[in-house]
Design a protein around this motif. Structure first.
Motif, mmCIF file in Angstrom:
data_model
loop_
_atom_site.group_PDB
_atom_site.id
_atom_site.type_symbol
_atom_site.label_atom_id
_atom_site.label_comp_id
_atom_site.label_asym_id
_atom_site.label_seq_id
_atom_site.Cartn_x
_atom_site.Cartn_y
_atom_site.Cartn_z
ATOM 1 N N GLU A 95 32.656 53.726 43.224
ATOM 2 C CA GLU A 95 31.678 54.240 44.180
ATOM 3 C C GLU A 95 30.685 53.146 44.546
ATOM 4 O O GLU A 95 30.187 52.429 43.676
ATOM 5 N N ALA A 96 30.397 53.015 45.836
ATOM 6 C CA ALA A 96 29.409 52.038 46.294
ATOM 7 C C ALA A 96 28.010 52.541 45.970
ATOM 8 O O ALA A 96 27.657 53.673 46.278
ATOM 9 N N VAL A 97 27.219 51.671 45.333
ATOM 10 C CA VAL A 97 25.870 52.024 44.903
ATOM 11 C C VAL A 97 24.903 50.952 45.378
ATOM 12 O O VAL A 97 25.239 49.772 45.425
ATOM 13 N N ILE A 98 23.711 51.372 45.758
ATOM 14 C CA ILE A 98 22.650 50.419 46.074
ATOM 15 C C ILE A 98 21.536 50.625 45.062
ATOM 16 O O ILE A 98 20.977 51.717 44.943
ATOM 17 N N ARG A 99 21.271 49.596 44.262
ATOM 18 C CA ARG A 99 20.315 49.683 43.162
ATOM 19 C C ARG A 99 18.962 49.107 43.573
ATOM 20 O O ARG A 99 18.875 48.010 44.111
ATOM 21 N N VAL A 100 17.924 49.884 43.266
ATOM 22 C CA VAL A 100 16.568 49.531 43.705
ATOM 23 C C VAL A 100 15.618 49.575 42.520
ATOM 24 O O VAL A 100 15.587 50.558 41.765
ATOM 25 N N GLY A 101 14.835 48.517 42.354
ATOM 26 C CA GLY A 101 13.830 48.488 41.311
ATOM 27 C C GLY A 101 12.475 48.917 41.849
ATOM 28 O O GLY A 101 12.334 49.309 43.009
ATOM 29 N N GLY A 102 11.468 48.839 40.994
ATOM 30 C CA GLY A 102 10.123 49.178 41.417
ATOM 31 C C GLY A 102 9.784 50.645 41.238
ATOM 32 O O GLY A 102 10.622 51.457 40.830
ATOM 33 N N ALA A 103 8.519 50.969 41.547
ATOM 34 C CA ALA A 103 8.054 52.348 41.405
ATOM 35 C C ALA A 103 8.755 53.259 42.407
ATOM 36 O O ALA A 103 9.199 52.823 43.471
ATOM 37 N N GLU A 104 8.822 54.537 42.073
ATOM 38 C CA GLU A 104 9.533 55.498 42.921
ATOM 39 C C GLU A 104 8.927 55.593 44.313
ATOM 40 O O GLU A 104 9.647 55.740 45.307
ATOM 41 N N ASP A 105 7.605 55.508 44.407
ATOM 42 C CA ASP A 105 6.974 55.635 45.715
ATOM 43 C C ASP A 105 7.151 54.385 46.582
ATOM 44 O O ASP A 105 6.725 54.371 47.744
ATOM 45 N N HIS A 106 7.777 53.340 46.038
ATOM 46 C CA HIS A 106 8.084 52.140 46.803
ATOM 47 C C HIS A 106 9.560 52.086 47.196
ATOM 48 O O HIS A 106 10.010 51.103 47.792
ATOM 49 N N LEU A 107 10.301 53.129 46.863
ATOM 50 C CA LEU A 107 11.748 53.132 47.081
ATOM 51 C C LEU A 107 12.103 52.916 48.556
ATOM 52 O O LEU A 107 12.923 52.055 48.887
ATOM 53 N N ALA A 108 11.518 53.699 49.445
ATOM 54 C CA ALA A 108 11.857 53.605 50.871
ATOM 55 C C ALA A 108 11.532 52.225 51.427
ATOM 56 O O ALA A 108 12.315 51.653 52.193
ATOM 57 N N ARG A 109 10.376 51.689 51.048
ATOM 58 C CA ARG A 109 9.981 50.371 51.560
ATOM 59 C C ARG A 109 10.933 49.284 51.076
ATOM 60 O O ARG A 109 11.313 48.386 51.853
ATOM 61 N N ARG A 110 11.338 49.367 49.821
ATOM 62 C CA ARG A 110 12.260 48.360 49.288
ATOM 63 C C ARG A 110 13.623 48.443 49.972
ATOM 64 O O ARG A 110 14.260 47.422 50.254
ATOM 65 N N LEU A 111 14.072 49.657 50.231
ATOM 66 C CA LEU A 111 15.347 49.827 50.927
ATOM 67 C C LEU A 111 15.251 49.280 52.357
ATOM 68 O O LEU A 111 16.180 48.625 52.845
ATOM 69 N N LYS A 112 14.149 49.542 53.013
ATOM 70 C CA LYS A 112 13.939 49.037 54.365
ATOM 71 C C LYS A 112 13.950 47.516 54.380
ATOM 72 O O LYS A 112 14.603 46.893 55.237
ATOM 73 N N ASP A 113 13.237 46.896 53.446
ATOM 74 C CA ASP A 113 13.187 45.438 53.386
ATOM 75 C C ASP A 113 14.584 44.856 53.166
ATOM 76 O O ASP A 113 14.947 43.830 53.754
ATOM 77 N N TYR A 114 15.360 45.528 52.314
ATOM 78 C CA TYR A 114 16.711 45.050 52.022
ATOM 79 C C TYR A 114 17.597 45.159 53.265
ATOM 80 O O TYR A 114 18.320 44.215 53.615
ATOM 81 N N LEU A 115 17.550 46.303 53.947
ATOM 82 C CA LEU A 115 18.365 46.491 55.141
ATOM 83 C C LEU A 115 17.989 45.486 56.231
ATOM 84 O O LEU A 115 18.873 44.943 56.919
ATOM 85 N N LYS A 116 16.705 45.231 56.406
ATOM 86 C CA LYS A 116 16.262 44.277 57.419
ATOM 87 C C LYS A 116 16.768 42.868 57.104
ATOM 88 O O LYS A 116 17.195 42.149 58.014
ATOM 89 N N ALA A 117 16.735 42.496 55.834
ATOM 90 C CA ALA A 117 17.212 41.166 55.441
ATOM 91 C C ALA A 117 18.711 41.035 55.688
ATOM 92 O O ALA A 117 19.183 39.999 56.188
ATOM 93 N N GLU A 118 19.464 42.081 55.350
ATOM 94 C CA GLU A 118 20.904 42.053 55.583
ATOM 95 C C GLU A 118 21.210 42.053 57.079
ATOM 96 O O GLU A 118 22.138 41.377 57.540
#
Length: 252
Positions: A123-146
């Motif tokens: 299964e494809a998984v995307i792993r994110v660190g940091g606090a839970e309330d930073h989850l969306a921002r970290r995912l956004k930053d990752y998608l923008k970089a990719e």
């Protein structure tokens, strides 16, 4: 003085766009009704992300006619809205598409660390660190970089193929268009295209680079675009059918 102030107040525009709430299958969605003097019929649109509706109506159309139209198209709305999740929040366990593949969101529990993808038991998984309330921002930053990595690579490849020069590449989060090209060679893209299959992103890059040769949508432009992206027609169909789904998630 009171009469003078009243005279100076800007009168409301007749038949200006209005917003109300419309109930569809248990969902309460904002509905914007926009009168248009050029419209000859009512046009109903589900906004990107499926979280709002928009009606364009002929100028002077009565409210009763608008209500009748909505009643007649309730079944169509229910069918289309069923494609969109009721909640667009990004939380652990939900799925996020990357290059056309659904990845399950998984928090690492670590305060630091890079966001990265992995294969867990097939299964494809995307792993994110940091606090839970930073989850969306970290995912956004990752998608923008990719997105930047892929769009720069494909845009430069297409530009080299037609002998064009790109001045700059900018990433935005727009709903009205997927990309744009200025007369001086500046390209702009919606970073959400990274969630689509790679051939769709390749088409978008080809489309904007083709504008470096033909700043129009003439037959010559489409010929350049098709030469750069053989899957152009397939990609255009995918965007027309699925593009709104790329706006479902709210990254804050």
């Amino acid at each position: 003085m009171l009469s003078r102030l009243s005279f100076l107040q800007k009168p409301e525009r007749p038949n200006a766009p209005s917003t109300r709430t419309h109930e569809v299958a248990g969902r309460s969605l904002p509905l914007t009704v926009k009168p248009d003097r050029r419209a000859r019929r009512i046009t109903l649109r589900i906004e990107p992300g499926g979280q709002a509706l928009k009606l364009t109506v002929p100028f002077g159309l009565k409210a009763r006619e608008i209500d009748d139209f909505l009643a007649r198209h309730e079944g169509w709305l229910m069918t289309r809205l069923a494609r969109f999740p009721r909640s667009n929040a990004l939380t652990e366990g939900r799925y996020l598409h990357l290059r056309g593949v659904a990845h399950r969101i998984e928090r690492t529990g670590l305060l630091r660390g890079l966001t990265q993808t992995a294969d867990v038991d097939g299964e494809a998984v995307i792993r994110v660190g940091g606090a839970e309330d930073h989850l969306a921002r970290r995912l956004k930053d990752y998608l923008k970089a990719e997105a930047r990595k892929d769009l720069e690579a494909r845009s430069q490849a297409h530009a080299a193929a037609v002998g064009a020069t790109i001045k700059s590449i900018t990433l935005k989060d727009t709903k009205s268009r997927w990309g744009s090209c200025s007369h001086d060679g500046a390209l702009s893209f919606s970073w959400r295209i990274i969630m689509a299959p790679p051939y769709v992103l390749d088409y978008l890059a080809a489309h904007e680079v083709a504008h470096l040769k033909e700043m129009n949508h003439s037959d010559r432009f489409w010929a350049v675009c098709a030469r750069l992206c053989p899957r152009m027609d397939e990609a255009r169909h995918w965007l027309k059918r699925n593009g709104a789904m790329l706006h479902v998630h709210d990254f804050g």
